[in-house]
Design an enzyme around this catalytic site. Structure first.
Site: not given
Length: 341
Positions: A10, A127
């Protein structure tokens, strides 16, 4: 020396800052030549590479995303994937790769390193779940975006006296939910590390309504109830075997409404957290990572990942960094006395 640069997985703010610092230092200090690999590992499978020089990286420091493109391609899942990677590297006489990515991209880099390919890793993920580094770049920007969203949702929640559920990213780790939830004054924070009790969530929501206060619930996409499975809309898997997450926020809002008879709505921040201009911290960290990564290449110190340890940039074995995910320290639960379920 000719060095390839690859961004996989990502996208996130700060990728271009790494590319910029790798190329600038590599050219100016070491006289290296650079090639950019297009679309992550897919570029090595398709022999899709482009020249990468100082002119290519001018003005990209504040830009989000990646000028090289990205994908969630796993070359080891494709026919003759390893051999095709080797052929592309050989065809362009690439001596080493700087691989910028998260758990999956760096996991592939770890395996390629075991197979004798010279690789240096740079940890990237919003994250913040890559082991052996205190922070990954992209995380700070994502937390800032999520916090601003929560701030804005407070006012509309109060205006309508409804519960608002905010779904943020976080497959294995709840770092974004925890940091943004604390910073934004959320009333309930649900993270993957601790399965939640839905009855307790609803009880906490009702307590807020009883004092004439509209509750905000922040939930990471990988959070799950104690009794039940992961809530997702789509059961299909990507090439790394991950289910495509999203759905917990909508499910939770429906359950809150059904159990409390109070109006509850959902906001899914999704890819908004990934996009846009990187924060000052992420530009700083990404730039430092790039400088140290290309120095590791110059030193011939391959099979390593650059990492932040306090304020120092250190090198750690790729195998250690990708052996497991970094999860939220349980001590933080008690420190903030936040309700988790």
């Amino acid at each position: 020396m000719r060095v390839g640069v690859l961004t996989g997985g990502g996208d996130c703010p700060g990728l271009n800052a790494v590319i910029r610092s790798v190329v600038r230092k590599g050219v100016q200090e070491h006289g290296f030549d650079f090639l950019g690999v297009r679309d992550g590992w897919l570029g090595l499978l398709k022999n899709d590479v482009v020249p990468l020089g100082i002119d290519s990286v001018r003005g990209i420091l504040p830009r989000g995303g990646t000028i090289l493109g990205s994908s969630r391609t796993n070359p080891l899942k494709h026919d003759n994937g390893l051999q095709r990677v080797r052929e592309t590297l050989a065809a362009h006489e690439m001596d080493a790769l700087v691989v910028i990515g998260g758990e999956d991209t760096l996991g592939t880099a770890t395996e390629l390193s075991r197979q004798g390919i010279d690789v240096v890793g740079v940890p990237k993920t919003i994250d913040n779940d890559v082991s052996c580094t205190d922070f990954t770049f992209g995380f700070d920007t994502a937390v800032g975006i999520a916090t601003e969203a929560i701030d804005r949702l407070h006012t509309t929640a109060e205006s309508h006296m409804r519960a608002l559920v905010v779904e943020v990213m976080g497959r294995h780790s709840g770092w974004i939910a925890l940091h943004a939830g604390i910073a934004g004054g959320a009333n309930v924070i649900l993270i993957p590390e601790r399965p939640f009790d839905l009855d307790q969530v609803c009880e906490q929501v009702m307590r807020r309504f009883e004092i004439n206060y509209a509750p905000i619930v922040v939930v990471a996409e990988g959070a799950a109830p104690r009794e039940g499975q992961l809530i997702v809309k789509d059961q299909s898997l990507d090439e790394f075997g991950h289910v495509r997450l999203s759905g917990i926020g909508e499910w939770l809002a429906q359950e809150i409404t059904a159990r409390t008879d109070k109006d509850a709505r959902t906001t899914v921040l999704g890819h908004i957290q990934r996009g846009g201009t990187p924060s000052a911290f992420d530009r700083w960290l990404a730039t430092r990572f790039g400088l140290h990564a290309i120095q590791a290449v110059a030193d011939g110190d391959f099979g390593r990942m650059v990492a932040l340890e306090g304020t120092r940039i250190v090198r750690v074995p790729l195998a250690d960094a990708t052996a497991r995910n970094k999860v939220v320290d349980p001590s933080l639960y008690d420190e903030f006395e936040v309700f988790y379920g």
